[in-house]
Design a protein around this motif. Structure first.
Motif, short mmCIF file in Angstrom:
data_model
loop_
_atom_site.label_atom_id
_atom_site.label_comp_id
_atom_site.label_asym_id
_atom_site.label_seq_id
_atom_site.Cartn_x
_atom_site.Cartn_y
_atom_site.Cartn_z
N GLY A 1 15.69 -55.70 -21.41
CA GLY A 1 14.94 -54.46 -21.41
C GLY A 1 14.39 -54.12 -22.77
N ALA A 2 14.28 -52.83 -23.07
CA ALA A 2 13.61 -52.41 -24.29
C ALA A 2 14.23 -51.14 -24.86
CB ALA A 2 12.12 -52.18 -24.04
N GLY A 3 14.20 -51.04 -26.18
CA GLY A 3 14.53 -49.81 -26.87
C GLY A 3 13.28 -49.21 -27.47
N ILE A 4 13.21 -47.88 -27.47
CA ILE A 4 12.06 -47.18 -28.03
C ILE A 4 12.57 -46.19 -29.06
CG2 ILE A 4 10.07 -45.69 -27.55
CD1 ILE A 4 10.10 -46.76 -24.67
N LEU A 5 12.28 -46.45 -30.32
CA LEU A 5 12.67 -45.56 -31.40
C LEU A 5 11.75 -44.35 -31.43
CD1 LEU A 5 14.33 -45.04 -34.04
CD2 LEU A 5 12.53 -46.31 -35.25
N VAL A 6 12.32 -43.17 -31.66
CA VAL A 6 11.55 -41.94 -31.76
C VAL A 6 11.64 -41.44 -33.20
CG1 VAL A 6 11.24 -39.58 -30.92
CG2 VAL A 6 12.03 -41.38 -29.36
N GLY A 7 10.48 -41.23 -33.83
CA GLY A 7 10.47 -40.73 -35.20
C GLY A 7 9.95 -41.75 -36.19
N PRO A 8 10.24 -41.55 -37.49
CA PRO A 8 9.74 -42.44 -38.53
C PRO A 8 10.23 -43.87 -38.35
CG PRO A 8 10.61 -40.42 -39.49
CD PRO A 8 11.02 -40.42 -38.05
N ASP A 9 9.44 -44.81 -38.79
CA ASP A 9 9.81 -46.21 -38.73
C ASP A 9 11.01 -46.47 -39.63
OD1 ASP A 9 9.72 -48.89 -38.10
OD2 ASP A 9 8.30 -49.36 -39.70
N ARG A 10 11.91 -47.31 -39.19
CA ARG A 10 13.06 -47.77 -39.96
C ARG A 10 13.55 -49.07 -39.37
NH1 ARG A 10 17.36 -47.02 -36.66
NH2 ARG A 10 17.40 -45.20 -35.25
N GLU A 11 14.50 -49.70 -40.04
CA GLU A 11 15.10 -50.90 -39.48
C GLU A 11 15.84 -50.55 -38.19
OE1 GLU A 11 18.21 -54.48 -40.74
OE2 GLU A 11 17.55 -52.99 -42.22
N THR A 12 15.56 -51.27 -37.13
CA THR A 12 16.09 -50.90 -35.82
C THR A 12 16.07 -52.08 -34.87
OG1 THR A 12 15.78 -49.41 -33.93
CG2 THR A 12 13.79 -50.14 -35.06
N ALA A 13 16.91 -52.02 -33.85
CA ALA A 13 16.89 -53.00 -32.78
C ALA A 13 15.88 -52.65 -31.70
CB ALA A 13 18.28 -53.13 -32.17
N ALA A 14 15.25 -51.47 -31.81
CA ALA A 14 14.24 -51.06 -30.82
C ALA A 14 12.96 -51.87 -31.00
CB ALA A 14 13.95 -49.57 -30.96
N GLN A 15 12.32 -52.20 -29.91
CA GLN A 15 11.08 -52.97 -29.97
C GLN A 15 9.84 -52.12 -30.12
OE1 GLN A 15 13.48 -53.23 -27.59
NE2 GLN A 15 13.62 -55.29 -26.74
N TYR A 16 9.92 -50.85 -29.75
CA TYR A 16 8.75 -49.98 -29.74
C TYR A 16 9.07 -48.67 -30.45
CZ TYR A 16 7.59 -53.26 -25.98
OH TYR A 16 7.37 -54.38 -25.25
N ARG A 17 8.03 -47.85 -30.66
CA ARG A 17 8.26 -46.59 -31.36
C ARG A 17 7.28 -45.52 -30.89
NH1 ARG A 17 6.81 -44.00 -36.38
NH2 ARG A 17 5.28 -45.64 -36.81
N LEU A 18 7.80 -44.30 -30.75
CA LEU A 18 7.00 -43.10 -30.57
C LEU A 18 7.29 -42.18 -31.75
CD1 LEU A 18 7.68 -42.55 -26.76
CD2 LEU A 18 5.47 -43.12 -27.77
#
Length: 255
Positions: free
Chosen positions: A225-242
């Motif tokens: 599946g997928a992780g979606i980070l919310v907020g400023p960009d940072r090092e993360t295991a999420a593939q997407y960002r809002l």
């Protein structure tokens, strides 16, 4: 069983906005603070409006009940803030320590006795310290210093020291540090729900904003599946960002 379809390289995709997943294909997991609602100065001051409650109800219907709130808060806190709508959703509380399927009873371990000692120690250490809030949860106790970041080092040092002495887990987050029971996290909570209907057999997608959400991102990626980070960009295991809570609401409406 590994679910195929949306796994990708996190380092390459973390800047990308998420696609519009088909609602028939996914199981949706939503962090609360900083994802569905904006962060507030006091944990009890967050605002859950009628529009958000209506959106959660609509999502649950559209996804056949495959919607869960996944929070560091206790399930009791989520119920109080979200209202009756919370009982129509699955809820993971206390960083994975509590799990409740929609309409079912809460499954949780016993509260570690040492948390009572931690609560007393935290209250004593920060008595009359302006801008510090001690939050007591079902399976944890947290020090919030958002209103006075100058206490960050002192709060973290106290939690680390007490954690080493008590065997409780130190959980750091945005402008807070928490002592909690060990042996679970948001990933384990999501994994528990993914083993049974209606979540089983669908692609897990998890939205979250904090470092406490990383185990959930990792679990969803491991299941295809997928992780979606919310907020400023940072090092993360999420593939997407809002970028914001408002963007989360907009994206959810478009599923």
């Amino acid at each position: 069983m590994l679910l195929r379809g949306f796994a990708c390289n996190a380092s390459a995709m973390q800047q990308a906005p998420p696609p519009t997943f088909g609602s028939h294909a996914i199981s949706l997991f939503l962090d609360f603070d900083g994802t569905l609602v904006d962060l507030a100065e006091h944990p009890e001051a967050v605002i859950v409006g009628d529009a958000l409650r209506a959106l959660l109800t609509e999502l649950a219907g559209r996804l056949g009940g495959r919607v869960a709130l996944v929070s560091g808060r206790s399930i009791d806190q989520i119920d109080r803030l979200v209202g009756p709508v919370a009982h129509s959703l699955a809820v993971v509380g206390s960083h994975g320590g509590e799990v409740r399927a929609a309409g079912a009873i809460v499954l949780r371990p016993e509260r570690p006795p040492m948390l009572g000692n931690a609560e007393r120690a935290f209250n004593q250490a920060f008595l009359d310290r302006e801008g510090v809030i001690i939050e007591v949860k079902s399976l944890g106790v947290a020090i919030h210093y958002r209103q006075n970041p100058s206490f960050a080092a002192e709060a973290n040092a106290l939690a680390e020291r007490f954690g080493a002495e008590s065997g409780l887990m130190v959980q750091k987050g945005k402008m807070m540090v928490e002592l909690r029971s060990a042996g679970h996290d948001k990933g384990s909570g999501i994994a528990a729900l993914m083993q049974s209907p209606p979540f089983a057999g669908h692609i897990p997608v998890f939205l979250g904003d904090d470092v406490t959400d990383e185990p959930g991102f990792e679990l969803c990626a491991a299941l295809g599946g997928a992780g979606i980070l919310v907020g400023p960009d940072r090092e993360t295991a999420a593939q997407y960002r809002l970028t914001s809570v408002a963007d989360v609401h907009h994206w959810l409406r478009g599923l």
